[in-house]
Design a protein around this motif. Structure first.
Motif, short mmCIF file in Angstrom:
data_model
loop_
_atom_site.label_atom_id
_atom_site.label_comp_id
_atom_site.label_asym_id
_atom_site.label_seq_id
_atom_site.Cartn_x
_atom_site.Cartn_y
_atom_site.Cartn_z
N PRO A 14 43.81 28.91 23.24
CA PRO A 14 42.68 28.34 24.01
C PRO A 14 41.41 28.33 23.16
N GLY A 15 40.68 27.23 23.25
CA GLY A 15 39.48 27.06 22.44
C GLY A 15 39.73 26.42 21.09
N GLY A 16 40.97 26.27 20.73
CA GLY A 16 41.32 25.69 19.44
C GLY A 16 41.32 24.17 19.46
N SER A 17 41.74 23.59 18.33
CA SER A 17 41.73 22.14 18.16
C SER A 17 43.06 21.63 17.62
N PHE A 67 37.55 15.71 23.99
CA PHE A 67 38.49 14.86 23.24
C PHE A 67 37.76 13.63 22.72
N THR A 68 38.20 13.16 21.56
CA THR A 68 37.64 11.95 20.97
C THR A 68 38.78 11.06 20.48
N MET A 82 41.32 16.66 19.68
CA MET A 82 41.23 17.49 20.88
C MET A 82 40.59 18.82 20.49
N ASP A 83 39.41 19.07 21.02
CA ASP A 83 38.67 20.30 20.75
C ASP A 83 38.52 21.12 22.02
N ARG A 84 38.21 22.38 21.86
CA ARG A 84 38.01 23.30 23.01
C ARG A 84 39.17 23.17 23.98
N LEU A 85 40.36 23.25 23.46
CA LEU A 85 41.56 23.07 24.29
C LEU A 85 41.69 24.18 25.32
N GLN A 112 54.68 17.37 21.93
CA GLN A 112 54.34 18.50 22.80
C GLN A 112 53.08 19.19 22.32
N VAL A 113 52.16 19.41 23.25
CA VAL A 113 50.96 20.21 23.00
C VAL A 113 51.01 21.41 23.93
N THR A 114 50.96 22.59 23.37
CA THR A 114 50.98 23.82 24.16
C THR A 114 49.75 24.64 23.82
#
Length: 117
Positions: A14-17, A67-68, A82-85, A112-114
């Motif tokens: 969490p918080g990563g990119s 997200f951008t 994707m930032d501040r995931l 997949q994004v986890t």
């Protein structure tokens, strides 16, 4: 017909990119609206962000400011930074395209994004 292939997913805290890439084949890529969608098992697929041939961007409310989306027509590629995931961003992310007056199609296989600690 344009085909899309996604890449760049993975596990992040969490918080990563992460940066997702959507590589397109076909000569008409620059004419397509390209969208990133995501789906969690048991839920409907939702449009997360899209970008028109002219560069107009759309974001769903839950990702605005984090997200951008961008496109490089010379490389036939669309990116999703994707930032501040957040854990709620966990999903399979799909790339798709449509013409301005068309419907979404030419779906990729998904990545997949986890987001988890």
């Amino acid at each position: 017909q344009v085909q899309f292939v996604e890449s760049g997913g993975g596990l992040v805290q969490p918080g990563g990119s992460l940066r997702l890439s959507c590589a397109a084949s076909g000569s008409r890529f620059s004419m397509y609206v390209v969208g990133w969608h995501r789906q969690v098992a048991g839920k409907q697929r939702e449009l997360v962000a899209s970008i028109t041939p002219g560069g107009t961007m759309y974001y769903t409310d839950s990702v605005k400011g984090r997200f951008t989306i961008s496109r490089d027509n010379a490389r036939n590629t669309v990116y999703l930074q994707m930032d501040r995931l957040k854990p709620d961003d966990t999903a399979v992310y799909y790339c798709s395209g449509r013409l301005l007056t068309g419907t979404w199609g030419s779906w990729g296989q998904g990545t997949q994004v986890t987001v988890s600690s």
